[in-house]
Design a protein around this motif. Sequence first.
Motif, PDB file in Angstrom:
ATOM      1  N   HIS A  12       3.065  -0.676  16.124  1.00 42.46           N
ATOM      2  CA  HIS A  12       2.033  -1.677  15.828  1.00 42.46           C
ATOM      3  C   HIS A  12       2.630  -3.077  15.729  1.00 42.46           C
ATOM      4  CE1 HIS A  12       3.326  -2.001  11.659  1.00 42.46           C
ATOM      5  NE2 HIS A  12       3.393  -0.679  11.622  1.00 42.46           N
ATOM      6  N   GLY A  32      -0.900  -0.766   9.424  1.00 41.82           N
ATOM      7  CA  GLY A  32      -0.322  -0.400  10.712  1.00 41.82           C
ATOM      8  C   GLY A  32      -0.202   1.089  10.919  1.00 41.82           C
ATOM      9  N   LEU A  65      -4.149  -2.328  12.534  1.00 37.83           N
ATOM     10  CA  LEU A  65      -3.373  -3.288  13.321  1.00 37.83           C
ATOM     11  C   LEU A  65      -3.207  -2.750  14.737  1.00 37.83           C
ATOM     12  CD1 LEU A  65      -0.432  -4.492  11.037  1.00 37.83           C
ATOM     13  CD2 LEU A  65      -2.547  -5.683  11.598  1.00 37.83           C
ATOM     14  N   LEU A  66      -3.275  -3.672  15.741  1.00 40.43           N
ATOM     15  CA  LEU A  66      -3.187  -3.247  17.131  1.00 40.43           C
ATOM     16  C   LEU A  66      -1.792  -2.721  17.441  1.00 40.43           C
ATOM     17  CD1 LEU A  66      -5.004  -6.292  18.725  1.00 40.43           C
ATOM     18  CD2 LEU A  66      -5.946  -4.018  18.246  1.00 40.43           C
ATOM     19  N   ASP A  67      -1.738  -1.770  18.383  1.00 46.07           N
ATOM     20  CA  ASP A  67      -0.450  -1.294  18.862  1.00 46.07           C
ATOM     21  C   ASP A  67       0.018  -2.180  20.010  1.00 46.07           C
ATOM     22  OD1 ASP A  67      -0.442   0.698  17.065  1.00 46.07           O
ATOM     23  OD2 ASP A  67      -1.050   2.283  18.448  1.00 46.07           O
ATOM     24  N   THR A  94       8.862   1.414  14.358  1.00 47.41           N
ATOM     25  CA  THR A  94       7.784   1.127  13.413  1.00 47.41           C
ATOM     26  C   THR A  94       8.317   1.040  11.990  1.00 47.41           C
ATOM     27  OG1 THR A  94       6.465   2.537  14.855  1.00 47.41           O
ATOM     28  CG2 THR A  94       5.445   1.799  12.819  1.00 47.41           C
ATOM     29  N   ARG A 151       3.003   3.286  20.538  1.00 44.28           N
ATOM     30  CA  ARG A 151       2.245   3.322  19.280  1.00 44.28           C
ATOM     31  C   ARG A 151       3.016   2.590  18.180  1.00 44.28           C
ATOM     32  NH1 ARG A 151       3.930   7.884  16.678  1.00 44.28           N
ATOM     33  NH2 ARG A 151       5.302   9.249  17.857  1.00 44.28           N
TER      34      ARG A 151
END
Lengths: 311, 371
Positions: B208, B276, B199-201, B76, B206
């Motif tokens: 994003h 995110g 924001l979608l993962d 991430t 996890r």
Amino acid sequence: MSDLLTPTFLTALIAGGILAGIPLLFASLGETIAEQSGILNVGLEGMMLTGAFCGFLGALATGNAWVGLTVGAISGLLVSLVMVVFCVRLGLDQIVVGISIILCAEGLTSLLHGAFFGQSYPRLDAIDVFAIPVLSQIPVLGGSLFSQPAPVYMALIVVGLVGWIFRRTTAGLDLRAAGERPDSLDAAGVSVVRVRTVAEMACGAFAGIGGAYMSIVGAGTFVPFLTGGMGFIAIVIAMMGRGHPWGAVLGALLFGMSLSIATALQLVGISIPVDVVQMLPFVSVMVVLVVFAREARLPAALGLPYVRGSR
Amino acid sequence: MTAPATTQTAVLAEPTAPGRLASIADSLIRSIGPIILAFLACGLILLVLGRDPIAFYEDIVTAGLLRPSGLQDSITRMAPILLIGVGLIVVFRATLWNLGSEGQYLLAAAMVAGLGPIVLDTVPAPLGWVVLMLVAMAVGAGWTLIPALLKAIYGMNEIITTLMMTFIGVGLANLFVKGPFKGTSMVPQTAVIPKGMMLLDLPVTRVHVGVIIALVVVVIVHLALTRTSFGTRLDVLGANPRAAVHLGINVPRLIVLAFVISGALIGLAAAVDILGIFGYMRADWNPAYGLKVIPLVFLARLNALALIPFAAFFSVVSIGGEYAARQAGLPSDFLLLVVGLILIFMVATQYFSDKRARGERIVPRRRKASA
């Protein structure tokens, strides 16, 4: 506005301006010397921070502010040797080396501070104020201008000395030639590398004193990232001073006052948010740069390594 | 190498090794060598401080790479690093120094965090994300405008101006968060974007989608820099500004354009981080990516694709380093020292291997003899 011009306010403003301005003065004086010889010393902030930390250690260990300032000067000089070896001797990119000096100094001082003191912040005793007899009795100005810690007077003497070296000595001429026309200086039989080496070391020592002044006299303690951008402001002051040491004095005093205006305003009952206060010196630098955009004058060979025989 | 090129692009110059394999091996040594040297030097410092360097580095690898949660955090973390990195590559290619990424990033972050809850409340999430990302890009780009114009019109040193604008940007961001964008809670922070509107993962993780966005942007920037005339013009400007003028390149316009693109990418990094991971911004929050990303950009030799592995490496060290420093009872600013040392070892390594490539002695002789 009239109650702004009370003696309390003016005294606080001028005294605060000098207190905050002296580190800027030392550092920008050093940067002026380096820039005149053709070195853009971006790492000034790192040298100040090193001086602040080492100077603080020196003063804490001996209990003597003068020892601390000396240690600060020596540590700044040692950091400047990195610039000397990589940029003056080997001719590597001054900006890249400068950035790495800043990063290393920030990381190392913070790391060492954490390792030595953890979360504690030991304080130093306040430095003695030296009041000039008679002059310090003048109303308004006397209390602020003529009752200062001794290094303040020293700073002015040093500025005069550097100004004299710049204008009146062969060494000063060599220095400026190294920044403007290094090839001519070389042809005249003077080593550009040697001139720049001396200039850079002087710059490091002055930056170290400036940083040490911040921790020993200004803050009375050391916290990580203590210099907080002072080194960058000092570079701007050196740029705007156009190579004149007294320009550095004027710039340092102005920016010192813009740093201390918040404290002075609080004394007369006006408070402004701390974020505005912290932005103020940088905003004033930008305003100065935008207004005088055409005025800034830098040596012709600034930032360029000297390679004998190249065009 | 001619003199101007040496001075302008001392760090950037590609070696002209004969074989492709040899050149890859060479650049590998030039990139990995400084990293190893930096870790050795830091290990010595840790040893002097009475810490166990082996345990420290083990902690970094364990916490940043081997633990599933640490690995996801590291991946991430790559998103902002990559975006800031390509933002810097665009200007550095033209030998323009945008050292103000921190201000551009924080100001954009404050805008996204402040406007985010309102925007996402009124329009559907995917559209809201796009709007907020565009806002962040505009803010980041806008914050480079003054330095860019001063550079383009007056030739004013952009190092100074971008640094000054960074300090102003940090202060302004705080003013926004404490003032108009302050949420309803007692602490000075913005309202929080609800979890469902972030924001979608990516599936099962996890991590994003910002990471994917960042990787796509890296590829696009790489293509723009290597396959278009824009990239070539930047390279010409970087190698020799006077040649650029003689080629008929509108240099002032190109300078402004490079700065604006750089600021926009750095603003996008902020949007991705806020949308995110964080969902809000607290006053005085500052991840301080600022100068730290610069060594990575040079390690990647200003090549956007080559930035990816170095961004991954940096993310692991920064996530793992926080844990390792905590374990050793040291501040996490250790990372600053690592990247600073990498940078200085890199220019040194480059100097000596350049010298060797030219068949010169590595140890400088007395000047009289060599010149």
